[in-house]
Motif scaffolding. Structure first.
Motif, PDB file in Angstrom:
ATOM      1  N   TYR A 173      32.640  60.587  67.786  1.00 61.97           N
ATOM      2  CA  TYR A 173      31.617  59.598  67.451  1.00 61.97           C
ATOM      3  C   TYR A 173      30.351  60.236  66.878  1.00 61.97           C
ATOM      4  O   TYR A 173      29.333  59.567  66.713  1.00 61.97           O
ATOM      5  CB  TYR A 173      31.304  58.756  68.699  1.00 61.97           C
ATOM      6  N   PHE A 174      30.464  61.527  66.525  1.00 59.20           N
ATOM      7  CA  PHE A 174      29.373  62.204  65.824  1.00 59.20           C
ATOM      8  C   PHE A 174      29.851  62.805  64.501  1.00 59.20           C
ATOM      9  O   PHE A 174      29.060  63.425  63.794  1.00 59.20           O
ATOM     10  CB  PHE A 174      28.786  63.310  66.711  1.00 59.20           C
ATOM     11  N   ILE A 175      31.130  62.623  64.170  1.00 59.15           N
ATOM     12  CA  ILE A 175      31.668  63.272  62.970  1.00 59.15           C
ATOM     13  C   ILE A 175      32.434  62.286  62.090  1.00 59.15           C
ATOM     14  O   ILE A 175      32.909  61.248  62.541  1.00 59.15           O
ATOM     15  CB  ILE A 175      32.584  64.455  63.327  1.00 59.15           C
ATOM     16  N   SER A 176      32.534  62.665  60.807  1.00 56.02           N
ATOM     17  CA  SER A 176      33.356  61.944  59.832  1.00 56.02           C
ATOM     18  C   SER A 176      34.475  62.880  59.370  1.00 56.02           C
ATOM     19  O   SER A 176      34.478  64.075  59.687  1.00 56.02           O
ATOM     20  CB  SER A 176      32.505  61.538  58.628  1.00 56.02           C
ATOM     21  N   ASP A 177      35.395  62.355  58.573  1.00 61.65           N
ATOM     22  CA  ASP A 177      36.450  63.202  58.008  1.00 61.65           C
ATOM     23  C   ASP A 177      35.847  64.304  57.143  1.00 61.65           C
ATOM     24  O   ASP A 177      36.339  65.436  57.120  1.00 61.65           O
ATOM     25  CB  ASP A 177      37.407  62.351  57.164  1.00 61.65           C
ATOM     26  N   GLN A 178      34.759  63.962  56.420  1.00 61.78           N
ATOM     27  CA  GLN A 178      34.113  64.963  55.574  1.00 61.78           C
ATOM     28  C   GLN A 178      33.551  66.114  56.403  1.00 61.78           C
ATOM     29  O   GLN A 178      33.646  67.279  56.007  1.00 61.78           O
ATOM     30  CB  GLN A 178      32.987  64.310  54.758  1.00 61.78           C
ATOM     31  N   ASP A 179      32.981  65.788  57.562  1.00 67.06           N
ATOM     32  CA  ASP A 179      32.465  66.834  58.443  1.00 67.06           C
ATOM     33  C   ASP A 179      33.580  67.773  58.878  1.00 67.06           C
ATOM     34  O   ASP A 179      33.421  68.996  58.880  1.00 67.06           O
ATOM     35  CB  ASP A 179      31.824  66.219  59.697  1.00 67.06           C
ATOM     36  N   GLN A 181      36.273  68.489  57.441  1.00 68.24           N
ATOM     37  CA  GLN A 181      36.843  69.272  56.340  1.00 68.24           C
ATOM     38  C   GLN A 181      35.821  70.183  55.660  1.00 68.24           C
ATOM     39  O   GLN A 181      36.175  70.960  54.778  1.00 68.24           O
ATOM     40  CB  GLN A 181      37.443  68.322  55.304  1.00 68.24           C
ATOM     41  N   ASP A 182      34.564  70.104  56.084  1.00 65.11           N
ATOM     42  CA  ASP A 182      33.493  70.870  55.443  1.00 65.11           C
ATOM     43  C   ASP A 182      33.564  72.335  55.885  1.00 65.11           C
ATOM     44  O   ASP A 182      33.503  72.647  57.083  1.00 65.11           O
ATOM     45  CB  ASP A 182      32.136  70.271  55.841  1.00 65.11           C
ATOM     46  N   ASP A 183      33.694  73.238  54.913  1.00 65.40           N
ATOM     47  CA  ASP A 183      33.820  74.667  55.211  1.00 65.40           C
ATOM     48  C   ASP A 183      32.610  75.216  55.959  1.00 65.40           C
ATOM     49  O   ASP A 183      32.730  76.199  56.698  1.00 65.40           O
ATOM     50  CB  ASP A 183      34.016  75.468  53.914  1.00 65.40           C
ATOM     51  N   ARG A 184      31.431  74.590  55.777  1.00 66.73           N
ATOM     52  CA  ARG A 184      30.226  75.068  56.463  1.00 66.73           C
ATOM     53  C   ARG A 184      30.371  74.997  57.983  1.00 66.73           C
ATOM     54  O   ARG A 184      29.727  75.752  58.713  1.00 66.73           O
ATOM     55  CB  ARG A 184      29.010  74.235  56.044  1.00 66.73           C
ATOM     56  N   TYR A 185      31.203  74.072  58.448  1.00 67.26           N
ATOM     57  CA  TYR A 185      31.317  73.832  59.888  1.00 67.26           C
ATOM     58  C   TYR A 185      32.593  74.403  60.499  1.00 67.26           C
ATOM     59  O   TYR A 185      32.831  74.246  61.694  1.00 67.26           O
ATOM     60  CB  TYR A 185      31.273  72.334  60.178  1.00 67.26           C
ATOM     61  N   SER A 186      33.426  75.046  59.679  1.00 66.39           N
ATOM     62  CA  SER A 186      34.738  75.478  60.169  1.00 66.39           C
ATOM     63  C   SER A 186      34.617  76.425  61.365  1.00 66.39           C
ATOM     64  O   SER A 186      35.409  76.359  62.305  1.00 66.39           O
ATOM     65  CB  SER A 186      35.541  76.130  59.039  1.00 66.39           C
ATOM     66  N   GLY A 187      33.603  77.309  61.323  1.00 71.60           N
ATOM     67  CA  GLY A 187      33.426  78.238  62.425  1.00 71.60           C
ATOM     68  C   GLY A 187      33.080  77.548  63.730  1.00 71.60           C
ATOM     69  O   GLY A 187      33.500  77.975  64.806  1.00 71.60           O
ATOM     70  N   ILE A 188      32.314  76.452  63.633  1.00 73.38           N
ATOM     71  CA  ILE A 188      31.947  75.706  64.834  1.00 73.38           C
ATOM     72  C   ILE A 188      33.157  74.963  65.380  1.00 73.38           C
ATOM     73  O   ILE A 188      33.431  75.001  66.589  1.00 73.38           O
ATOM     74  CB  ILE A 188      30.791  74.722  64.539  1.00 73.38           C
ATOM     75  N   PHE A 189      33.888  74.308  64.485  1.00 72.28           N
ATOM     76  CA  PHE A 189      35.050  73.533  64.947  1.00 72.28           C
ATOM     77  C   PHE A 189      36.130  74.431  65.550  1.00 72.28           C
ATOM     78  O   PHE A 189      36.890  73.991  66.414  1.00 72.28           O
ATOM     79  CB  PHE A 189      35.624  72.684  63.805  1.00 72.28           C
ATOM     80  N   LYS A 190      36.179  75.685  65.138  1.00 70.18           N
ATOM     81  CA  LYS A 190      37.137  76.611  65.732  1.00 70.18           C
ATOM     82  C   LYS A 190      36.839  76.859  67.209  1.00 70.18           C
ATOM     83  O   LYS A 190      37.718  77.255  67.972  1.00 70.18           O
ATOM     84  CB  LYS A 190      37.137  77.935  64.969  1.00 70.18           C
ATOM     85  N   LYS A 191      35.604  76.635  67.614  1.00 71.63           N
ATOM     86  CA  LYS A 191      35.206  76.828  69.009  1.00 71.63           C
ATOM     87  C   LYS A 191      35.504  75.610  69.884  1.00 71.63           C
ATOM     88  O   LYS A 191      35.308  75.670  71.096  1.00 71.63           O
ATOM     89  CB  LYS A 191      33.710  77.134  69.077  1.00 71.63           C
ATOM     90  N   VAL A 192      35.962  74.540  69.259  1.00 74.52           N
ATOM     91  CA  VAL A 192      36.230  73.292  69.989  1.00 74.52           C
ATOM     92  C   VAL A 192      37.644  73.358  70.552  1.00 74.52           C
ATOM     93  O   VAL A 192      38.626  73.337  69.793  1.00 74.52           O
ATOM     94  CB  VAL A 192      36.062  72.068  69.077  1.00 74.52           C
ATOM     95  N   LEU A 206      27.392  62.591  61.551  1.00 71.85           N
ATOM     96  CA  LEU A 206      26.106  63.034  62.073  1.00 71.85           C
ATOM     97  C   LEU A 206      26.158  64.494  62.514  1.00 71.85           C
ATOM     98  O   LEU A 206      25.273  64.948  63.233  1.00 71.85           O
ATOM     99  CB  LEU A 206      25.718  62.165  63.279  1.00 71.85           C
ATOM    100  N   PHE A 207      27.177  65.215  62.066  1.00 70.82           N
ATOM    101  CA  PHE A 207      27.364  66.556  62.601  1.00 70.82           C
ATOM    102  C   PHE A 207      26.222  67.493  62.224  1.00 70.82           C
ATOM    103  O   PHE A 207      25.771  68.296  63.039  1.00 70.82           O
ATOM    104  CB  PHE A 207      28.703  67.136  62.134  1.00 70.82           C
ATOM    105  N   GLN A 208      25.725  67.378  61.000  1.00 73.64           N
ATOM    106  CA  GLN A 208      24.604  68.212  60.587  1.00 73.64           C
ATOM    107  C   GLN A 208      23.381  67.941  61.457  1.00 73.64           C
ATOM    108  O   GLN A 208      22.694  68.862  61.900  1.00 73.64           O
ATOM    109  CB  GLN A 208      24.262  67.969  59.112  1.00 73.64           C
ATOM    110  N   LYS A 209      23.137  66.670  61.727  1.00 78.43           N
ATOM    111  CA  LYS A 209      22.011  66.314  62.595  1.00 78.43           C
ATOM    112  C   LYS A 209      22.251  66.811  64.021  1.00 78.43           C
ATOM    113  O   LYS A 209      21.312  67.250  64.695  1.00 78.43           O
ATOM    114  CB  LYS A 209      21.787  64.805  62.579  1.00 78.43           C
TER     115      LYS A 209
END
Length: 475
Positions: A173-179, A181-192, A206-209
């Motif tokens: 409920y804080f992310i979209s499909d674009q979030d 798939q965004d390479d900028r966030y791949s390192g963070i999502f790997k920690k999930v 809202l992931f950037q926020k």
């Protein structure tokens, strides 16, 4: 002598327990936890042969016995039955509203929540839940909208709420499909640790926020334990956190989240307001799953034990425990036994009264043996394929996962897994009136500082007023 007396008064007034204006509020909501659901826990602790409680007394019973108890009605503006959004709004903001409205009164006004009022008094604030933070009960303290489904708006309101601590599930409920798939966030999502379960719920994420909000962000039990900051967001599940009947190793439970929230919030010299929701309980009650519901109740009870002890050690604290509504209409029944079942029970010396089974206390032990949600049992057995779905396979599977051995001839007569599962539940004496909410009155418990002497029968908007009065008393 006068100097000694003056020194005594000074120490009394300025000691931590009597620091002027300091107050703590811990507000516990057992979502869906009507009297019968709470009664399942109370009776399991007292009557089960293998009760995990040495003194056969649950923490809930200890808290209730030492509390000032009342009865709560939760009718909305026009309806007898409430949903979590309306009930949450009633308690968070003290204004009567409609079902599906979240943080907004029936008049369309968005008042200040207890959390916001506490913040204005300089207190620390937090929300803890074992479902998703953008769900109705926690979100009622931050949002104001005519629909609990406006997740983009609700999630943004949570980030802008000013709460010091936000712990629960709901990264979806804080992310979209674009979030995602965004390479900028791949390192963070790997920690999930639950990234494979992510199903983004937002159109405009809202992931950037979220990651630039100034809050440290953690996704697992290890990160929660290490957190030392004055602010914290923890998101430990894509939606709800993994359920108590079959918990995930990476995820903290309700008690662990509550402990960390209080550890952080209690550093504020002016006190804190904390809302703790046992939200997964409601989901299990919607499923009419007594074994999984009991597991959630036991997790809630462990949390209540910690909260009561903390309040006892910090006498400037008010603890409130209630439910937002009843879900499922759970109960135990007696039933007439006949035919082969009657003969078998008589041969076994099973206690019957006028050929009726009044649900023996040992059924509580069987309910506690359940190791999977019933919905998962159905799905797993369906996945076996038709050739492997034999009566013997049904018998073995139910015994392994529910602790109950249904006679093979009964399974052959029933014909399939779903009917066999229903037969087990029937023989345990378990009944449900619905898979939805009921309008049942509820319990409310006030414990500790500021507890009203005789709560009586309240509407849940009045719970808000009692807490508000405690917050402002002396300020």
């Amino acid at each position: 002598m006068r100097k000694i007396f003056s020194l005594f008064i000074a120490l009394f007034l300025f000691s931590p327990a009597f620091a002027q204006g300091k107050k703590n509020v811990i507000f516990v909501v057992a979502d869906g936890g009507g009297p019968a659901a709470m009664g399942l826990l109370l009776q399991y602790a007292r009557y089960a042969q293998n009760s995990p409680y040495a003194d056969r007394t649950s923490n809930m019973e200890k808290l209730f016995s030492a509390s000032n108890l009342g009865i709560v009605l939760n009718a909305t503006k026009e309806t007898i039955v409430s949903d979590s959004a309306a009930a949450g709004t009633h308690m968070a903001k003290g204004t009567l509203t409609y079902p599906e409205y979240l943080g907004m009164g029936a008049d369309g006004q968005i008042g200040e929540s207890l959390m916001k009022k506490a913040q204005k008094l300089g207190m620390a604030t937090g929300l803890v839940t074992d479902v998703y933070l953008s769900d109705a009960t926690p979100a009622a303290y931050a949002a104001g909208t005519d629909s609990r489904r406006k997740y983009e708006e609700i999630s943004l309101s949570l980030l802008n709420s000013g709460a010091d601590v936000l712990l629960g599930g709901g990264l979806n409920y804080f992310i979209s499909d674009q979030d995602l798939q965004d390479d900028r966030y791949s390192g963070i999502f790997k920690k999930v640790p639950y990234r494979k379960d992510l199903e983004p719920a937002l159109q405009n994420g809202l992931f950037q926020k979220l990651i630039t909000s100034g809050y440290p962000l953690v996704f697992d039990k290890k990160g929660l334990k290490k957190a030392k900051n004055k602010k914290l967001i923890g998101l430990f599940g894509a939606s709800a956190i993994q359920y108590s009947v079959n918990p995930a190793e990476y995820a903290p439970n309700l008690k662990e989240m509550t402990e960390k929230a209080i550890e952080i919030l209690s550093k504020n010299e002016k006190g804190f307001f904390l809302m703790v929701e046992a939200g997964a309980l409601d989901w299990m009650l919607h499923d009419n799953d007594q074994g999984a519901a009991l597991a959630e109740l036991l997790e809630l009870d462990e949390t209540l034990g910690y909260i009561k002890q903390w309040a006892d050690d910090n006498p400037d604290t008010m603890v409130i425990v209630t439910a937002d509504h009843d879900t499922g209409g759970f109960g135990f029944q007696y039933r007439k036994v006949k035919g082969e079942e009657l003969n078998l029970k008589q041969e076994q010396g099973y206690p019957l009264y006028d050929k009726k089974d009044y649900s023996v206390k040992s059924n509580l032990d069987i309910i506690a043996k359940q190791t999977k949600m019933q919905r998962d049992m159905r799905a797993e057995f369906e996945a076996l394929g038709e050739k492997r779905q034999t009566p013997k396979a049904i018998q073995d599977y139910l015994k392994a996962n529910m602790g109950y051995e249904l006679p093979l001839d009964v399974i052959e007569d029933k014909g399939d897994f779903e009917d066999s599962l229903k037969e087990v539940n029937k023989r345990l004496g378990v009944v449900w009136s619905t898979g939805n909410h009921t309008g049942s009155p509820l319990f409310v418990s006030f414990y500790g500082s500021g507890a009203p002497e005789k709560p009586g029968v309240l509407h849940n908007t009045e719970i808000n007023k009692i807490i508000e009065g405690f917050l402002y008393d002396g300020k």
